[in-house]
Each structure stands twice: as structure tokens, then as C-alpha cells.
Design an enzyme around this catalytic site. Structure first.
Site, PDB file in Angstrom:
ATOM      1  N   ARG A 188     -17.743  -0.932   6.775  1.00 29.74           N
ATOM      2  CA  ARG A 188     -18.392  -1.988   5.844  1.00 29.74           C
ATOM      3  C   ARG A 188     -19.221  -3.103   6.546  1.00 29.74           C
ATOM      4  NH1 ARG A 188     -18.925  -6.419   3.141  1.00 29.74           N
ATOM      5  NH2 ARG A 188     -16.111  -6.704   3.573  1.00 29.74           N
TER       6      ARG A 188
ATOM      7  N   GLU B 299       0.896  -1.484  -0.108  1.00 32.58           N
ATOM      8  CA  GLU B 299       0.037   0.338  -0.175  1.00 32.58           C
ATOM      9  C   GLU B 299       1.018   1.177   0.402  1.00 32.58           C
ATOM     10  OE1 GLU B 299      -2.924  -0.106  -0.383  1.00 32.58           O
ATOM     11  OE2 GLU B 299      -3.369  -1.843   0.204  1.00 32.58           O
TER      12      GLU B 299
END
Ligand code: PCA
Length: 190
Positions: free
Chosen positions: A91, A81
Site C-alpha cells: 500500500r 499470525e
């Protein structure tokens, strides 16, 4: 060769899974890779607490570098990343039942930090080892990004460098040994 210390972390299972390949892959690593002695830690999938425990461990072992590993279920490659962002948007609830919706991690912090380990070089090393890899420009907005951003925020003015690698679920084509091999290659490129 001077020995350095690498704090390397994996995560506990979450979202109903029985195992998290990130910790399985970290656990299977040797104790020393190149110049780095590895300090392995298992982190809870909890906003805030994962980062707090990683910072505590990094300080306790005087880590020269920190590499955190997590699962990105939908991906098919190993993805270092490049960026951590100042955002929590869940979520699903974390393992403590916390589900922030579009909140900053630190209201006074900058929008984002770049990873301070060489993610491009690490990605190329993983590919060279024969494992699909790509630089990712979003670590999401769940606990993995929370951990990456918080580490980069805490250590940005120090010598301690940090990055995060998302791994996919293991498959026949990419078994656990492949994930461990990818991490070895990435660490060799630090
Ligand atoms: N993956 C999650 C959190 C823990 C993990 O292994 C994420 O990508 O945020």
C-alpha cells in the site's frame, strides 16, 4: 533445564512514524525467559532484506525458534499470525522505496505456510496475562508477511520453528509494558 536460543526481532519505524512499538517492546524484554535465551535483532522495513537478515541471524546464533514482531497500526489486540502467504502487495513503499503490486515472494514457492510455533497456545497465554489477543489469519501483504513467509519457507524442512506477532500502537489502555508483557507470555507458551 537445557537452554535454547530464541531469535526475536522487531522493526524500524516506517510510514512516517517516529518509533515502532515492535522494537521498543522487544528491546525491553529480559535476556532469558524460561528455557529460552533471547537474541534480539532490529530489522529494516524492506522487502527481502528483512528476511535475509533474519535468516542470517538465525543461522549465526543457531536459533531453535524465531519470533518476529511488527506493528499492525489498525489493530486493538496483540495478534499472533497463523499464516504467511506468497504475496507482496504494498500500500505504501517500503523504507527502500520498493512498492511491489501483487507479486509472489517466490514464484516457485507454495501459496502459504502455517506458522510452526503454537500460535493458539501463545494467544491464550497473552489473554491469560490480561492483554487483549486474538489469532490472526492474515499478516497482510507488506514486509511483515514477507518476513514470515520467507522464514517459514526457508526453515520448513528443519527443526527451527517460527512465528510472527503483530502488536498494535501503544495506548493508555495498552502501554509499552503491556506489549512487553504480552511477548513474555507468548514466549512462555512456546
Ligand atoms: N509492520 C509492517 C512492516 C513493519 C512493521 O512493523 C507490516 O505489518 O508489514
Amino acid at each position: 533445564m537445557e537452554t535454547k536460543t530464541l531469535l526475536i526481532t522487531g522493526f524500524m519505524p516506517f510510514g512516517g512514524d517516529a518509533v515502532n512499538p515492535s522494537w521498543e517492546a522487544v528491546k525491553a524484554l529480559p535476556e532469558q525467559i524460561g528455557a529460552y535465551r533471547l537474541e534480539k535483532r532490529l530489522l529494516p522495513v524492506e522487502y527481502g532484506r528483512a528476511a535475509a537478515l533474519a535468516i542470517e541471524a538465525a543461522e549465526a546464533v543457531r536459533a531453535d525458534a524465531i519470533l518476529c514482531v511488527g506493528l499492525a497500526a489498525g489493530r486493538i489486540a496483540v495478534t499472533p499470525e497463523a499464516i504467511g502467504i506468497n504475496m507482496r502487495d504494498a500500500r505504501i513503499a517500503d523504507n527502500a522505496g520498493f512498492a511491489p503490486k501483487g507479486e509472489p515472494i517466490d514464484p516457485n514457492g507454495p501459496a502459504a505456510y502455517f506458522s510452526t510455533l503454537p500460535v493458539r497456545k501463545m494467544t491464550e497465554a497473552i489473554e491469560k496475562a490480561g492483554i487483549p489477543a486474538a489469532v490472526s489469519y492474515t499478516a497482510g501483504t507488506y514486509v511483515c508477511n514477507d518476513l514470515l513467509y520467507t522464514l517459514l519457507h526457508r526453515f520448513h524442512a528443519s527443526e527451527t520453528r517460527a512465528a510472527f506477532i503483530h502488536v498494535p500502537h501503544t495506548t493508555n489502555a495498552l502501554p509499552l509494558s503491556g506489549l512487553t508483557c504480552a511477548l513474555c507470555a507468548a514466549i512462555g507458551a512456546i
